[in-house]
Design an enzyme around this catalytic site. Sequence first.
Site, short mmCIF file in Angstrom:
data_model
loop_
_atom_site.label_atom_id
_atom_site.label_comp_id
_atom_site.label_asym_id
_atom_site.label_seq_id
_atom_site.Cartn_x
_atom_site.Cartn_y
_atom_site.Cartn_z
N LYS A 14 0.86 -1.32 0.02
CA LYS A 14 0.08 0.02 -0.10
C LYS A 14 0.98 1.26 -0.10
O LYS A 14 0.66 2.16 -0.62
CB LYS A 14 -0.86 0.06 1.18
CG LYS A 14 -2.04 -1.33 1.18
CD LYS A 14 -2.81 -0.90 2.41
CE LYS A 14 -2.26 -0.94 3.94
NZ LYS A 14 -1.49 -2.32 4.22
N ARG A 89 -9.50 0.56 9.01
CA ARG A 89 -9.06 -0.80 9.30
C ARG A 89 -10.05 -1.51 10.15
O ARG A 89 -9.79 -2.82 10.74
CB ARG A 89 -7.68 -0.57 10.17
CG ARG A 89 -6.67 -1.08 9.29
CD ARG A 89 -5.20 -0.74 10.24
NE ARG A 89 -4.19 -1.51 9.89
CZ ARG A 89 -3.10 -1.15 9.14
NH1 ARG A 89 -3.15 0.14 8.86
NH2 ARG A 89 -2.12 -1.63 9.14
N ARG A 128 11.74 -6.02 4.56
CA ARG A 128 11.53 -4.59 4.94
C ARG A 128 12.13 -4.24 6.28
O ARG A 128 12.81 -3.28 6.60
CB ARG A 128 10.04 -4.32 4.82
CG ARG A 128 9.77 -2.95 5.03
CD ARG A 128 8.36 -2.35 4.73
NE ARG A 128 7.47 -2.57 5.90
CZ ARG A 128 6.03 -2.33 5.71
NH1 ARG A 128 5.48 -2.31 4.61
NH2 ARG A 128 5.34 -2.40 6.77
N ARG A 134 11.84 0.14 10.99
CA ARG A 134 10.71 0.12 11.71
C ARG A 134 10.64 -1.24 12.72
O ARG A 134 10.82 -2.31 12.15
CB ARG A 134 9.28 -0.20 10.79
CG ARG A 134 8.89 1.18 10.18
CD ARG A 134 7.82 1.02 9.36
NE ARG A 134 6.51 0.22 9.79
CZ ARG A 134 5.39 -0.03 9.40
NH1 ARG A 134 5.29 0.55 8.02
NH2 ARG A 134 4.43 -0.80 9.84
N ARG A 146 0.14 -8.69 13.68
CA ARG A 146 -0.52 -7.67 12.69
C ARG A 146 -1.32 -8.55 11.77
O ARG A 146 -2.42 -7.95 11.20
CB ARG A 146 0.74 -6.91 12.01
CG ARG A 146 1.18 -5.75 12.93
CD ARG A 146 2.56 -5.29 12.41
NE ARG A 146 2.51 -4.62 11.37
CZ ARG A 146 3.72 -4.67 10.57
NH1 ARG A 146 5.02 -5.25 11.03
NH2 ARG A 146 3.82 -4.20 9.43
#
Length: 192
Positions: A14, A89, A128, A134, A146
């Site tokens: 996204k 969400r 990532r 992060r 998540r």
Amino acid sequence: MFNLILFGPPGSGKGTQSEKLIARYGWKHLSTGDLLRSEISRQTKLGKAAQTYMDKGRLVPDEVVIGMITSALDENPDANGFLFDGFPRTPAQAEALDEMLQKRKEAISVMLALEVSEEELVKRLIKRGQTSGRSDDNNDQVIRARIVEYQTKTAAVSDYYKQFDKVVMVKGEGSVSEIFERLCMEIDNRLN
Ligand code: ADP
């Protein structure tokens, strides 16, 4: 005005696709993840409260993100459109967004839902984590949490928009530019 929801599980691309879409169409990008990380880096009260959820891979409470999006809409009265990324969400967030838009005589134009296999998602998130800095991408347990939050709370958001015939599934695997072209095709079909 064109109001797009870019939807999909964590790691579906996204953020990457949002940047490219904004560059092409000039809409205002509203990413609740980015807004929350900005609150955290500024050490605001909201940021500190949100961080305890984000560190665990849990969703931040609805009223917090709904408040942030309400302010962002108010701050951008002249936008030619909004790209909602990571929001809504939960079904409650979706209902709140519809109400906010209705008050402005606006509506969601379409939800483009990126489809990516779970195996590919986990691979991307771990990769990532090696570069993003992060902390929520750097821990297997947080990544799994998540994905569970997505399955138990967020997946229902696409059912919410399906009742209004607003959901289009887009294959989220392939090269970044292939996926971008798929998204643009769906958008261009609906512009004007
Ligand atoms: P990703 O899509 O990869 O999970 P985001 O940057 O969109 O990354 O979100 C990071 C975290 O921020 C989420 O795990 C969640 O804790 C929080 N968050 C972001 N958007 C929302 C939202 N709309 N509602 C609740 N929590 C959110």
